[in-house]
Design a protein around this motif. Structure first.
Motif: not given
Length: 290
Positions: A241, A243-244, A248, A272, A277
């Motif tokens: 969660e 890392n994402n 962004e 991940i 990413l």
């Protein structure tokens, strides 16, 4: 206690290495480096990502020349959270308070066991933390996993360097959000089990420090996500969660100015990880070896 509240947001690296369960698949990065350059995809200047270990003894603490160079070429420092905010202590204290006292939540046997370890390792009775969540207990115990009285902090060093250079400073998440992730990641039974396993966790911490000094982020990732150390829930809230969310936010920061990101080394590698990413978003990500 005030010192703990100022530093509790800097324990994520330790805590993400302690729990049992099923890990996600790993995607390796081929080179051993804690420092990575991010360029391309419309960026006028490169930015840098440095993997930190949030606590480390002074004898093992070193800011490498390549890191100093990258830092000097950056105009903005970005940390995981604003752990040096003067109000952080109050924010963390509020988030760590529990509705149910530990003396009522824990069984008599568990309370006695945790109390004994707290007194032995931390020099304080569990009663002093009766109105806090168990994650507060684990935070205190985790600091004692290091064989030194006062562990050093890369985040503190970078923050001081940024002030001296009059650099912009930014963060990837709020302290309260970081505490929420922490409390979601670990069940009470996991925390109790880990506190009871202090000695083995201390050995594991020593091994991780050795890998960190070798800049072996793949080794760290493999160690921390192997089946007997991390479960899916912990992976979700401490790594996936976050890392994402960070991946962004980072593009806008990098587009505005050259940024030096200092985040826990466990967030860099793997399928991940933020390196993968950012590559998926079209950036060129390469290790800086020296």
């Amino acid at each position: 206690m005030k010192i703990i509240f100022r530093n509790i947001a800097a324990i994520t690296f330790v805590l993400t290495s302690l729990f049992a369960g099923k890990a996600q698949a790993q995607q390796s990065v081929s080179d051993k480096s804690l420092l990575w350059e991010v360029s391309g995809n419309g960026l006028e200047k490169p930015s840098y990502i440095y993997g930190t270990i949030h606590m480390i003894c002074d004898s093992d603490f070193k800011i490498m020349d390549k890191v100093k160079k990258a830092f000097g070429q950056s105009s903005q420092l970005v940390l995981e959270a604003d752990i040096f905010n003067p109000e952080m202590g109050n924010l963390v204290k509020k988030e760590m308070m529990s509705d149910v006292p530990l003396s009522k939540k824990l069984s008599a046997a568990d309370y006695a066991s945790v109390d004994s370890i707290m007194q032995l390792k931390c020099g304080m009775p569990l009663k002093a933390l009766d109105n806090f969540k168990l994650s507060m207990v684990l935070s205190l115990v985790s600091v004692k996993l290091f064989p030194c009285a006062v562990p050093q902090s890369f985040e503190a060093a970078f923050d001081k360097m940024a002030k001296e250079k009059n650099m912009h400073r930014n963060v990837l998440e709020e302290v309260v959000a970081q505490m929420e992730f922490l409390n979601k990641a670990f069940t009470d039974s996991q925390i109790i089990s880990q506190v009871k396993s202090f000695d083995s966790a201390a050995v594991g911490t020593k091994e991780m420090v050795a890998m960190y000094k070798a800049e072996d982020i793949n080794g760290l990732y493999k160690y921390m996500t192997k089946p007997d150390l991390m479960d899916e829930n912990t992976m979700r809230w401490m790594l996936i969660e976050r890392n994402n969310n960070w991946a962004e936010k980072m593009p806008a920061m990098m587009k505005k100015e050259s940024s030096f990101f200092a985040v826990g080394a466990a967030h860099l590698p793997g399928s991940i990880g933020i390196l993968s990413l950012l590559k998926a978003k079209g950036y060129t990500v390469k290790p800086i070896m020296k």
